[in-house]
Design an enzyme around this catalytic site. Sequence first.
Site, mmCIF file in Angstrom:
data_model
loop_
_atom_site.group_PDB
_atom_site.id
_atom_site.type_symbol
_atom_site.label_atom_id
_atom_site.label_comp_id
_atom_site.label_asym_id
_atom_site.label_seq_id
_atom_site.Cartn_x
_atom_site.Cartn_y
_atom_site.Cartn_z
ATOM 1 C CG LEU A 77 3.254 4.999 -2.132
ATOM 2 C CD1 LEU A 77 2.962 6.576 -1.366
ATOM 3 C CD2 LEU A 77 4.588 4.612 -1.819
ATOM 4 N N GLY A 78 0.094 1.766 -1.913
ATOM 5 C CA GLY A 78 -0.920 0.650 -1.089
ATOM 6 C C GLY A 78 -2.485 0.982 -1.341
ATOM 7 C CG ASN A 94 -11.212 -1.133 4.449
ATOM 8 O OD1 ASN A 94 -11.128 -1.875 3.804
ATOM 9 N ND2 ASN A 94 -11.218 -0.843 5.726
ATOM 10 N N GLY A 95 -10.794 2.798 1.931
ATOM 11 C CA GLY A 95 -11.466 4.036 1.368
ATOM 12 C C GLY A 95 -10.569 4.415 -0.172
ATOM 13 N N GLY A 96 -9.787 3.580 -0.592
ATOM 14 C CA GLY A 96 -9.140 3.882 -1.661
ATOM 15 C C GLY A 96 -7.871 3.685 -1.909
ATOM 16 C CG ASP A 106 -8.718 2.473 11.550
ATOM 17 O OD1 ASP A 106 -8.787 1.467 11.835
ATOM 18 O OD2 ASP A 106 -8.913 2.380 10.250
ATOM 19 C CG ASP A 123 -19.397 13.860 24.456
ATOM 20 O OD1 ASP A 123 -18.602 13.561 23.568
ATOM 21 O OD2 ASP A 123 -20.471 13.369 24.913
HETATM 22 N N1 LIG Z 1 1.545 9.626 3.436
HETATM 23 C C1 LIG Z 1 1.998 8.372 2.608
HETATM 24 N N2 LIG Z 1 3.302 8.170 2.447
HETATM 25 C C2 LIG Z 1 3.580 6.752 2.105
HETATM 26 N N3 LIG Z 1 2.903 5.647 2.176
HETATM 27 C C3 LIG Z 1 1.631 5.878 2.489
HETATM 28 C C4 LIG Z 1 1.099 7.247 2.669
HETATM 29 N N4 LIG Z 1 -0.250 7.145 3.077
HETATM 30 C C5 LIG Z 1 -0.365 5.641 2.995
HETATM 31 N N5 LIG Z 1 0.632 4.904 2.307
HETATM 32 C C6 LIG Z 1 0.746 3.634 2.142
HETATM 33 O O1 LIG Z 1 -0.622 3.089 1.512
HETATM 34 C C7 LIG Z 1 -1.202 2.026 2.403
HETATM 35 C C8 LIG Z 1 -2.522 2.036 2.248
HETATM 36 O O2 LIG Z 1 -2.980 3.398 3.056
HETATM 37 P P1 LIG Z 1 -4.688 3.737 3.435
HETATM 38 O O3 LIG Z 1 -4.370 4.693 4.549
HETATM 39 O O4 LIG Z 1 -5.241 3.789 2.393
HETATM 40 O O5 LIG Z 1 -5.163 2.325 4.028
HETATM 41 P P2 LIG Z 1 -4.716 1.462 5.169
HETATM 42 O O6 LIG Z 1 -4.577 2.104 6.450
HETATM 43 O O7 LIG Z 1 -3.551 0.450 4.965
HETATM 44 O O8 LIG Z 1 -6.249 0.480 5.438
HETATM 45 P P3 LIG Z 1 -7.711 0.732 5.818
HETATM 46 O O9 LIG Z 1 -8.159 1.606 4.987
HETATM 47 O O10 LIG Z 1 -8.347 -0.441 5.813
HETATM 48 O O11 LIG Z 1 -7.474 1.444 7.160
HETATM 49 C C9 LIG Z 1 -0.480 2.174 3.638
HETATM 50 O O12 LIG Z 1 -0.487 1.147 4.460
HETATM 51 C C10 LIG Z 1 0.921 2.731 3.437
HETATM 52 O O13 LIG Z 1 1.744 1.670 3.099
#
Ligand SMILES: Nc1ncnc2c1ncn2[C@@H]1O[C@H](COP(=O)(O)OP(=O)(O)OP(=O)(O)O)[C@@H](O)[C@H]1O
Length: 315
Positions: free
Chosen positions: A55-56, A59-61, A166, A193
Amino acid sequence: MPPKKPGLGLSIAPGSASAGSGVIADTTDPSDLLPHDGEDAMKLKDKDLEFLGELGAGNGGTVSKVRHIPTGIIMARKNIMVSAERQLKSELKILHIVRSDYIVSSYGAFSHEGAISVCLEYMDLGSLDNIYHKKGPIPEVTTVKIAVHVLRGLLYLSEKSILHRDIKPSNILVNSKGQVKITDFGVSKQVLDTIARTFTGTQGYLAPERITSENSYSVTSDVWALGLSLIEISTGKNVYPLLSLFEMMTYVQESEPPSLPPGKFTPMFEDLVSKCVIKDPTKRFSPEDLLRHPYCMDVIADGISLIEWAESLKD
Ligand SMILES: Nc1ncnc2c1ncn2[C@@H]1O[C@H](COP(=O)(O)OP(=O)(O)OP(=O)(O)O)[C@@H](O)[C@H]1O
């Protein structure tokens, strides 16, 4: 009795819909199966999760789409590297506290081969940045309805003294039921706080007070980031593209607050956005104030359903 806090890999509460091991019928709404207040998280294991696609990545994984084989539920599996331990602890803690229609829920978490996986509610239409990159800028009225959903999420978080820190289009997800939810609590914080003083978050969305010497953060800093996100999704352009952190610090402090391009949007929308990006955080509108803005009140009165828009996004 105080609600039980779910821990890593605990079994789901007996009697809840997901306690059985049978396949869930197609008619079951997966959101009914998310743990609610007072319920434990699902007992999740790597071998029970069938990989369906990437899906994507953040930074964290990485995030992948998976099927939980015993129940048939589609989830978003976020793998977090254990090296990001601080992020992980914070994210898990907050995911276990929050239960709101405007926040992505968690089914539970488990560790596997040195990484932690958090299984999240799957949001099938993805993030706002994916949506506007694929389909073009989001229409103004839709953007205001999205703003109402996010503001309700921020209001909920502020009631729990949680700062998201964020907020940006890639952390706002949409599903085909027309729901809009905030995700990614990797750098969030629960504070007593309501002011945090840590320098963290995505540089392009940092509020002025976060890059000045005070470096403080309150719920209205999340509102600043929402303002930038509203400009970005309705124009299809990042507000501060390609600026280094140093350039951002100078630019945000010395320039006028960002605004919508003149003549392309209604004065009400321009006004709503301007209330999000007031440089002085003490004068900036809170989520509660913004939900009382005439434009938000109008869309709330007309109904904030985004089902038709969500339908139009399906391929
Ligand atoms: N619950 C979910 N359902 C569907 N797609 C998701 C979900 N969570 C994350 N994604 C997809 O995976 C991508 C990566 O998500 P992630 O939260 O790891 O990082 P980010 O917000 O894109 O980047 P950063 O870590 O830099 O803030 C998202 O942009 C989204 O497209």
